[in-house]
Each structure stands twice: as C-alpha cells, then as structure tokens.
Scaffold this active site. Structure first.
Site, PDB file in Angstrom:
ATOM      1  N   HIS A   1      74.393 -19.668  14.236  1.00  0.00           N
ATOM      2  CA  HIS A   1      74.530 -18.402  14.966  1.00  0.00           C
ATOM      3  C   HIS A   1      75.691 -18.432  15.964  1.00  0.00           C
ATOM      4  O   HIS A   1      75.877 -17.473  16.717  1.00  0.00           O
ATOM      5  CB  HIS A   1      73.238 -18.061  15.712  1.00  0.00           C
ATOM      6  CG  HIS A   1      72.036 -17.938  14.831  1.00  0.00           C
ATOM      7  ND1 HIS A   1      72.028 -17.135  13.709  1.00  0.00           N
ATOM      8  CD2 HIS A   1      70.802 -18.517  14.887  1.00  0.00           C
ATOM      9  CE1 HIS A   1      70.838 -17.238  13.117  1.00  0.00           C
ATOM     10  NE2 HIS A   1      70.089 -18.062  13.808  1.00  0.00           N
TER      11      HIS A   1
ATOM     12  N   ASP B   1      68.602 -21.718   5.834  1.00  0.00           N
ATOM     13  CA  ASP B   1      67.743 -21.464   6.993  1.00  0.00           C
ATOM     14  C   ASP B   1      67.092 -20.079   6.815  1.00  0.00           C
ATOM     15  O   ASP B   1      67.608 -19.229   6.085  1.00  0.00           O
ATOM     16  CB  ASP B   1      68.619 -21.496   8.249  1.00  0.00           C
ATOM     17  CG  ASP B   1      67.841 -21.383   9.544  1.00  0.00           C
ATOM     18  OD1 ASP B   1      67.550 -22.426  10.150  1.00  0.00           O
ATOM     19  OD2 ASP B   1      67.528 -20.239   9.956  1.00  0.00           O
TER      20      ASP B   1
ATOM     21  N   HIS C   1      67.080 -17.708   8.846  1.00  0.00           N
ATOM     22  CA  HIS C   1      67.815 -16.644   9.538  1.00  0.00           C
ATOM     23  C   HIS C   1      69.236 -16.456   8.984  1.00  0.00           C
ATOM     24  O   HIS C   1      69.857 -17.408   8.507  1.00  0.00           O
ATOM     25  CB  HIS C   1      67.892 -16.975  11.035  1.00  0.00           C
ATOM     26  CG  HIS C   1      66.536 -17.104  11.671  1.00  0.00           C
ATOM     27  ND1 HIS C   1      65.922 -18.331  11.847  1.00  0.00           N
ATOM     28  CD2 HIS C   1      65.673 -16.162  12.121  1.00  0.00           C
ATOM     29  CE1 HIS C   1      64.730 -18.134  12.397  1.00  0.00           C
ATOM     30  NE2 HIS C   1      64.552 -16.833  12.580  1.00  0.00           N
TER      31      HIS C   1
ATOM     32  N   ASP D   1      62.726 -23.761   8.848  1.00  0.00           N
ATOM     33  CA  ASP D   1      61.910 -22.721   9.488  1.00  0.00           C
ATOM     34  C   ASP D   1      61.335 -21.712   8.490  1.00  0.00           C
ATOM     35  O   ASP D   1      60.783 -20.691   8.879  1.00  0.00           O
ATOM     36  CB  ASP D   1      62.663 -22.008  10.619  1.00  0.00           C
ATOM     37  CG  ASP D   1      64.079 -21.606  10.264  1.00  0.00           C
ATOM     38  OD1 ASP D   1      64.469 -21.754   9.089  1.00  0.00           O
ATOM     39  OD2 ASP D   1      64.804 -21.134  11.171  1.00  0.00           O
TER      40      ASP D   1
END
Ligand SMILES: [Zn+2]
Length: 319
Positions: free
Chosen positions: A140, A176, A178, A257
C-alpha cells in the site's frame, strides 16, 4: 537447486511494531509486529528444504533502491521523523490517513526493503526460490504515500533489484487479500514490470469502485464475495499463464490475510490453500522471489507458511 532460501529481516524486539490503524472507520490496535515473522519462519522451516539466511544488502543498496521507487520529498520526510505523528499530506490519494509514522516504524520499513533486495539478489544469482520474510508490509506504499501499515514498497524494491541485475522483465503477482494500490502506482513508472492482483471487494484502500487497471500491464481480479478455493486457484493459474508470457522472473506479494479468522480479513480459506498456491507457483517454471505482505491471524501463520513451503518444494521436486 530447488530449496527455499528464507531471508530473515535484521533487528529484533517490538520497537517497530504498529501501534494502531484505522480499520472500518475506527482506530484499532495494530496487528503488524515482529512476532508475525517468527511464526511464518517457524512454518516455512518445517520443510527440510528451507534454510534461513541473513539480509546482506548494504545501506547504500537500500538508499539507491528507495531513491529509484519513491519520491525524494517523501523519503526525506519519513527519515526526519523524531516522534510518532500522522502525516495527512502523505495519505494515499482519495483516502484518509490510517496509520501514524515514526522513527522505529521507518527503521523497520528500511530493514524490510533490505530484506527484499537481498532475496531478489539471491534469485538473480540463480536461486530458484527466495522468500523475503519482512515487515511492515509494503504494497500500500506508493511513490509518495503510505497506508495500511505500509511505508516503503518491498515488492517494488525486489522488482527493481531484479531489473538492475538484468533478470527482468518482472511479473508481480499480488495474492494478499487487499488491492495493492501502492505497488500499482509505482509499477506504472516501471515499463518492464507487469502486475496482477487477486483481491477482495470491498477494499479499504482504493478510492474508486471498481478499481481500474492503471496501465495495460496490470490485471485485476476482484472477488465481490469470499471465493471458493477452486475459483481462486483457477484465477491464480490464469494469472501465472499470462505473466509467464512476458516475465522471466516473478515477485509474489504473499499475504496470509485470506485465511479464516484474520483480524483484517473477510475470507475463510484454510492454511492448506497455500500448499496449492505453492504448487501452482512452482509448476509455472519461473524463478520466484516471495515478499511477505499481510497476514495477522497469529494462530494460523505457522501453518500458512508450512503449507506454502510444502507445496512449493513438493512440486519443485517432481518438476
Ligand atoms: Zn492485506
């Protein structure tokens, strides 16, 4: 050789652990800490083909790489901090600031970059599989923005190190939960890199719905509901097929995650899905530099790492 080289991040202790994050509009205790790395390492090294090494890249290597992927003003601001502060001007475009920055966090992020460069160089030198066991995560973090625990972009650092060593073109596969808004923004400036991401919707780190590819070198697969493992693995396989058409080496942004019980997750995979992911990665035939992204279900992390190494190395043994 077909073993797995696990590059361990320098430092110890909890000084650089994340103090808090805003998730779902609320400030909650940080889940990203040094402990995660020990648990993943415990799992990865259950396999006798995995061995752990230190991160050998120099301070100069780290600095040069950071200058190549991040903006100077952002780097200067991060490295001048003396206290824990919120920096709204470095929030991701269209998003509110969700994490603080401080000297210990930045030191940990620098060490994560060192770890990623070291793993990438192992791959460039002929190691088939290297795993940068690093934190905080990086995907990110953009050219001049932070978010979601991320300050400096480890996947982009690995890709840069591979390109610099002449090992490119590079494919980045982000697994991931996200969307990798930071990697996307950096990779837009790197013509020899393709980025594919499989991720959940809704995500908290994208200002638009749907998220659109930034360039023709980006492929996004959004799952509006938690997918069946089979559907997810089919999408991984398809991405690997496509990436292998242009890439000579892969960087895998690997997050755990997606498993049930993750405090920042919404899916319900079992750790065993990472054995299947490992098998797919090994069977694509390309050398692979894994970079650790998220994964915060501490009671599952060792099993996730163990399954991943078992799948990767079992497939490599028969390939
Ligand atoms: Zn994540």
């Amino acid at each position: 050789m077909n073993g797995l080289v696990v590059v361990r991040q320098r430092g110890s202790g909890s000084d650089g652990d994340a103090p808090w994050i805003v998730d779902g509009g609320r400030r909650v205790p940080g889940q990203d800490g040094r402990r995660r790395l020990g648990l993943v390492e415990e799992g990865l090294t259950r396999h006798p083909g995995a061995r752990t090494v230190g991160s050998g890249a120099t301070d100069t290597d780290v600095e040069r790489t950071l200058f190549a992927i991040h903006d100077l003003g952002y780097l200067a601001a991060l490295h001048d901090l003396s206290d824990l502060v919120i920096l709204p001007r470095f929030a991701a475009p269209g998003l509110q600031p969700d994490i603080p920055a401080g000297p210990e966090l930045v030191t940990a992020a620098d060490e994560a970059i060192r770890t990623a460069i070291s793993a990438a160089r192992r791959v460039a030198a002929g190691t088939r599989f290297a795993y940068a066991l690093c934190r905080p995560p990086g995907h990110h973090a953009g050219p001049a923005f932070m978010g979601g625990y991320c300050y400096l972009n480890t996947a982009a650092a690995a890709a840069h190190a591979l390109l610099e060593a002449g090992a490119g073109p590079v494919g980045i596969l982000d697994l991931d939960l996200h969307y990798p808004n930071g990697t996307s923004a950096i990779v837009a400036r790197m013509p020899d890199v393709h980025l594919h991401s499989l991720h959940a919707w809704p995500v908290t780190n994208a200002p638009t719905d749907p998220v659109l590819p930034r360039t023709g070198r980006e492929r996004l697969v959004e799952f509006r509901d938690a997918p069946d493992p089979e559907a997810y693995l089919d999408a991984v396989d398809e991405s690997l097929d496509q990436l292998a058409r242009t890439a000579r080496v892969l960087v895998v942004s690997l997050g755990y995650d997606t498993v049930a019980g993750d405090p920042h997750g919404s899916w319900d995979f079992e750790p065993g899905v990472f054995a299947a992911i490992g098998r797919l990665l090994a069977s694509c035939g390309l050398p692979i530099c894994v970079v650790q992204e998220g994964g915060y279900a501490v009671d599952q992390l060792a099993d996730c790492g163990g399954a991943f190494a078992a799948g990767l190395l079992a497939e490599a043994a028969v390939a």
